[in-house]
Scaffold this motif. Structure first.
Motif, short mmCIF file in Angstrom:
data_model
loop_
_atom_site.label_atom_id
_atom_site.label_comp_id
_atom_site.label_asym_id
_atom_site.label_seq_id
_atom_site.Cartn_x
_atom_site.Cartn_y
_atom_site.Cartn_z
N THR A 177 0.84 -1.20 0.00
CA THR A 177 0.00 0.00 0.00
C THR A 177 0.88 1.25 0.00
OG1 THR A 177 -1.58 -1.24 1.34
CG2 THR A 177 -1.94 1.12 1.14
N ASP A 226 -4.83 8.62 0.80
CA ASP A 226 -5.66 7.64 0.13
C ASP A 226 -5.29 7.64 -1.35
OD1 ASP A 226 -7.88 5.88 -0.48
OD2 ASP A 226 -8.83 7.66 -1.34
N THR A 242 -6.10 1.06 0.28
CA THR A 242 -5.85 2.31 0.99
C THR A 242 -5.22 1.98 2.33
OG1 THR A 242 -6.91 4.38 1.73
CG2 THR A 242 -8.12 2.33 2.11
N ASP A 255 1.25 4.42 -2.60
CA ASP A 255 1.01 5.74 -2.02
C ASP A 255 2.18 6.68 -2.29
OD1 ASP A 255 -1.05 7.08 -0.85
OD2 ASP A 255 -0.75 6.31 1.16
#
Length: 231
Positions: free
Chosen positions: A163, A212, A187, A167
Motif C-alpha cells: 500500500t 488515500d 488504501t 502511495d
C-alpha cells in the motif's frame, strides 16, 4: 532474528567506503547496516539496511546507481527481506549475470517497532512517510551517491508496504517513477474507514484523504512516466 545475530556478510558504511576508495570491483555485492537520520521526520526507527552491487565499488566517487526502496509489512523488520525473502541472493545473482551491475536496494523501517502499524503514513503513530521520503532518499543520495532522478527510483512493498509503495509513488512522482505492490490494500487500513481515520489520523478525514491513493490519483490527474505492478 530472535538472537539479533548479524546477517551473513553484513558490514558497515565505513568498511564499504574504504573498499570503494580502492576502485576494485568485488565478486559480490555488500549488505550494509546504516543508522539513517530522522532530522526531517523525527520518526524513531530501527536499523536499516542497504545492498550495494559490485559495480558500485568500481570508482570513487561511485557511479549514480538506480535505487529500489523495499518496504515490509506490519510485523516486520528490514532484515526480513534478507532472512526470509532471499533478496540479497536474488539481486547478487542478477548482478553476476550483468557484469556486476544491479540497482542499489535500501531495506527501510516504516514502523519503528513490530507492533506499530503506521501504514506508511504521517499520522498519530509517527511520520513514517516523511522518514522514507525526507530522510532515506536524501541520505542515500548524499552518502552513497545514488541517482536522485525519479526515473531511477522505484518502491517495492509487501502487505502494508505494498500500500505504501503505491502511495509514495502517486504522491511523489517527482521522486519515484515505479512501484511493485505485493498484496497491499487499496488504501491505508487499520479497520473500517472510520476506524482508520480515528486511529491513524486522530479523526482528521482530510489528513486521511491526503494518503488515500484513489483520492491522490484523482486530484493529480494523468501521470506521465510512472508505472506499477500489482502482485
Amino acid at each position: 532474528q530472535f538472537t539479533s545475530a548479524r546477517l551473513p556478510g553484513q558490514t558497515d558504511k565505513a568498511t564499504v567506503i574504504a573498499l570503494a576508495a580502492k576502485g576494485e570491483k568485488p565478486p559480490h555485492g555488500s549488505l550494509v547496516s546504516v543508522q539513517t537520520p530522522d532530522d526531517a521526520s523525527h520518526f524513531k526507527h530501527r536499523e536499516e539496511l542497504l545492498y550495494l552491487p559490485p559495480a558500485w565499488f568500481a570508482s570513487s566517487p561511485p557511479p549514480q546507481r538506480p535505487t529500489g526502496m523495499l518496504i515490509g509489512g506490519m510485523v516486520n523488520t528490514p532484515a526480513d527481506w534478507v532472512r526470509a525473502g532471499g533478496a540479497v541472493d536474488t539481486v547478487d545473482a542478477f548482478a553476476a549475470a550483468h557484469g556486476g551491475h544491479a540497482p542499489v536496494l535500501v531495506f527501510v523501517d516504516p514502523s519503528g517497532a513490530l507492533d506499530n502499524d503506521t501504514e506508511g503514513v504521517n499520522g498519530a503513530r509517527g511520520n513514517a512517510a516523511d522518514h522514507l521520503t525526507k530522510d532515506v532518499v536524501p541520505f542515500m543520495v548524499s552518502n552513497f551517491g545514488v541517482s536522485p532522478a525519479p526515473s531511477h527510483w522505484g518502491v517495492v512493498g509487501w502487505s502494508m508496504g505494498g500500500t505504501t509503495a503505491v502511495d509514495l509513488t502517486v504522491m511523489h512522482p517527482n521522486m519515484f517513477s515505479s512501484f511493485v505492490d505485493i498484496e497491499g490494500d487499496l488504501t491505508p487500513n487499520t479497520g473500517t474507514k472510520e476506524q482508520t481515520i480515528a486511529t491513524l489520523f486522530n479523526g482528521d478525514a482530510d489528513a486521511w484523504a491526503k494518503f488515500d491513493p484513489t483520492t491522490v490519483i484523482k486530484r493529480h490527474g494523468r501521470y506521465t512516466g510512472v508505472s506499477g505492478w500489482f502482485a
